[in-house]
Design an enzyme around this catalytic site. Structure first.
Site, PDB file in Angstrom:
ATOM      1  N   LYS A 131      -2.839   6.411   1.107  1.00 58.77           N
ATOM      2  CA  LYS A 131      -2.702   6.877   2.490  1.00 58.77           C
ATOM      3  C   LYS A 131      -1.737   8.054   2.535  1.00 58.77           C
ATOM      4  O   LYS A 131      -0.560   7.897   2.868  1.00 58.77           O
ATOM      5  CB  LYS A 131      -2.215   5.712   3.364  1.00 58.77           C
ATOM      6  CG  LYS A 131      -2.717   5.806   4.798  1.00 58.77           C
ATOM      7  CD  LYS A 131      -2.524   4.492   5.527  1.00 58.77           C
ATOM      8  CE  LYS A 131      -2.933   4.608   6.968  1.00 58.77           C
ATOM      9  NZ  LYS A 131      -4.396   4.537   7.168  1.00 58.77           N
TER      10      LYS A 131
ATOM     11  N   ARG B 147       0.833  -1.205   0.000  1.00 59.22           N
ATOM     12  CA  ARG B 147       0.000   0.000   0.000  1.00 59.22           C
ATOM     13  C   ARG B 147       0.866   1.253   0.000  1.00 59.22           C
ATOM     14  O   ARG B 147       0.550   2.239  -0.666  1.00 59.22           O
ATOM     15  CB  ARG B 147      -0.945  -0.030   1.209  1.00 59.22           C
ATOM     16  CG  ARG B 147      -2.064   0.974   1.110  1.00 59.22           C
ATOM     17  CD  ARG B 147      -3.144   0.725   2.130  1.00 59.22           C
ATOM     18  NE  ARG B 147      -2.666   0.888   3.496  1.00 59.22           N
ATOM     19  CZ  ARG B 147      -3.382   0.598   4.575  1.00 59.22           C
ATOM     20  NH1 ARG B 147      -4.620   0.125   4.438  1.00 59.22           N
ATOM     21  NH2 ARG B 147      -2.892   0.776   5.775  1.00 59.22           N
TER      22      ARG B 147
ATOM     23  N   GLU C 273     -16.632   6.109   3.452  1.00 57.27           N
ATOM     24  CA  GLU C 273     -16.043   5.570   4.680  1.00 57.27           C
ATOM     25  C   GLU C 273     -16.029   6.631   5.772  1.00 57.27           C
ATOM     26  O   GLU C 273     -16.414   7.774   5.546  1.00 57.27           O
ATOM     27  CB  GLU C 273     -14.630   5.032   4.418  1.00 57.27           C
ATOM     28  CG  GLU C 273     -13.608   6.067   3.997  1.00 57.27           C
ATOM     29  CD  GLU C 273     -12.187   5.506   3.939  1.00 57.27           C
ATOM     30  OE1 GLU C 273     -11.804   4.708   4.815  1.00 57.27           O
ATOM     31  OE2 GLU C 273     -11.451   5.875   3.013  1.00 57.27           O
TER      32      GLU C 273
HETATM   33  C1  LIG Z   1      -5.496   3.744   7.292  1.00 54.23           C
HETATM   34  C2  LIG Z   1      -6.922   4.020   6.928  1.00 54.23           C
HETATM   35  C3  LIG Z   1      -7.942   3.081   7.122  1.00 54.23           C
HETATM   36  C4  LIG Z   1      -7.709   1.758   7.808  1.00 54.23           C
HETATM   37  O1  LIG Z   1      -6.845   0.911   7.139  1.00 54.23           O
HETATM   38  P1  LIG Z   1      -6.197  -0.342   7.915  1.00 54.23           P
HETATM   39  O2  LIG Z   1      -5.263  -0.936   6.941  1.00 54.23           O
HETATM   40  O3  LIG Z   1      -7.290  -1.237   8.280  1.00 54.23           O
HETATM   41  O4  LIG Z   1      -5.528   0.238   9.127  1.00 54.23           O
HETATM   42  C5  LIG Z   1      -9.213   3.398   6.685  1.00 54.23           C
HETATM   43  N1  LIG Z   1      -9.495   4.587   6.108  1.00 54.23           N
HETATM   44  C6  LIG Z   1      -8.546   5.523   5.920  1.00 54.23           C
HETATM   45  C7  LIG Z   1      -8.913   6.792   5.276  1.00 54.23           C
HETATM   46  C8  LIG Z   1      -7.227   5.273   6.316  1.00 54.23           C
HETATM   47  O5  LIG Z   1      -6.298   6.204   6.123  1.00 54.23           O
END
Ligand SMILES: *Cc1c(COP(=O)(O)O)cnc(C)c1O
Length: 342
Positions: free
Chosen positions: A184, A81, A220
């Site tokens: 991210k 990622r 989300e």
């Molecule tokens: C990091 C993140 C998540 C959660 O991802 P995980 O891999 O489960 O920790 C969900 N939404 C956003 C916007 C994120 O930055």
């Protein structure tokens, strides 16, 4: 140094540990991993993350397990990622092996900060990738730094696994359909600070965002994915270009399938909340936050009973944690040894 830490009362906050790990990308290649005790960087004042947000990060956890080993949960998913995030921001993607080595070195050097098995706490690992070249005209950095910091964190639910109230933000969007919602990157978080503050002042601990193109579909929460459990016990989670692919969500989908549940990844209309008997937010930090209600304009959808997490969420939460702490088998080989046996 043996830290005197009250493991059972840790929050989710920065804590200084012994060292962080640092690697530099210069002249087109990655240098050696360095271990640094000072929690400060010497960074050029013109560096691209400071002005233009050329920065991306990851978050994962390491656990001291029942069998005495220390293991990471799916760290190669985080490595991949970060590669995707880096490419989107024209940064040098750290190769998977370098990423994994840096993470393991940071854990090794801070062993005594990995909370003991049985405390419900874990070591949070935060890899960070930043540009280091000074730029004022907008251009990508040429040089980069990969940093890995770690700190012990507590379980999110010290007082139990209680559902919270969520609200849909009507005045703000999180991400544009073909923007950077699926990677991210630091900027996604800066832009959520203000909307989150407003929602919290209104008495909702967590904001839910809809798709910004039509505002009909669920995307989300600010820092965690959405999923719902239907009356027929189907696991439903949005399929959207704007959602960050959560590794927790991916893992919960697998566990739901293992339990014999149907799993659907598809666009989810906000008014489908009528159909869910349980709803949750999921991410590394809290694993699952049960959602008691979602307020959208003058409508409030509720899931299950106030003050009590639903049966399916509880089972998913317990199973993933049991795998992480080594209390049960790890049928999908999600755990990766972080340090050799003591
Ligand atoms: C990091 C993140 C998540 C959660 O991802 P995980 O891999 O489960 O920790 C969900 N939404 C956003 C916007 C994120 O930055």
């Amino acid at each position: 140094m043996a830290p005197s830490i009250d493991w059972r009362n840790l929050g989710f906050e920065y804590m200084q540990t012994n060292f962080h790990v640092h690697a530099e990308y210069k002249n087109g290649s990655w240098g050696e991993l360095q271990v640094c005790s000072e929690p400060y960087l010497s960074l050029h004042i013109g560096a691209t993350p400071l002005h233009y947000g050329q920065a991306c990060f990851e978050g994962m956890k390491a656990f001291n397990r029942k069998d005495g080993t220390t293991a990471l949960f799916r760290p190669r998913e985080n490595a991949q990622r970060m590669i995707n995030s880096a490419k989107r921001l024209v940064m040098a993607p750290p190769p998977e092996e370098l990423f994994i080595e840096a993470v393991k070195l940071a854990i090794e050097k801070n062993r005594e900060f990995v909370p003991p098995y049985g405390t419900g706490a874990s070591l949070y690992v935060r890899p960070l990738l930043i540009g280091t070249t000074p730029r004022i005209g907008l251009q990508p950095s040429e040089d980069f730094a990969l940093l890995v910091l770690v700190m012990p964190v507590g379980p999110y639910y010290k007082d139990g696994f209680y559902p919270v109230k969520a609200k849909v933000h009507d005045e703000f969007d999180r991400a544009a359909p073909l923007g950077v919602g699926n990677v991210k990157v630091a900027g996604n978080y800066a832009s959520a600070l203000y909307p989150d503050m407003i929602i919290k002042k209104q008495g909702y601990p967590i904001a839910l965002y809809l798709d910004s193109a039509t505002r009909n579909y669920i995307d989300e929460f600010g820092t965690s994915n959405f999923f719902g459990i239907t009356q027929a016990n189907t696991y439903v989670t949005p399929d959207s270009t704007t959602v960050l692919p959560s590794i927790t969500n991916k893992s919960l989908q697998q566990l739901a399938a293992d339990f014999g549940m149907e799993v659907e990844r598809r666009p989810v209309k906000i008014d489908e909340c009528e159909l869910f008997k349980e709803a949750g937010a999921c991410g590394t930090a809290a694993v699952i936050t049960p959602i008691y209600s979602i307020t959208h304009r003058d409508k409030t959808y509720t899931f299950g009973e106030a003050g009590q997490a639903g049966e399916t969420l509880t089972k998913l939460y317990n199973t993933i944690q049991d795998i992480q702490y080594g209390d049960i088998d790890d049928p999908h080989n999600w755990m990766e040894q972080a340090v050799r046996h003591r």
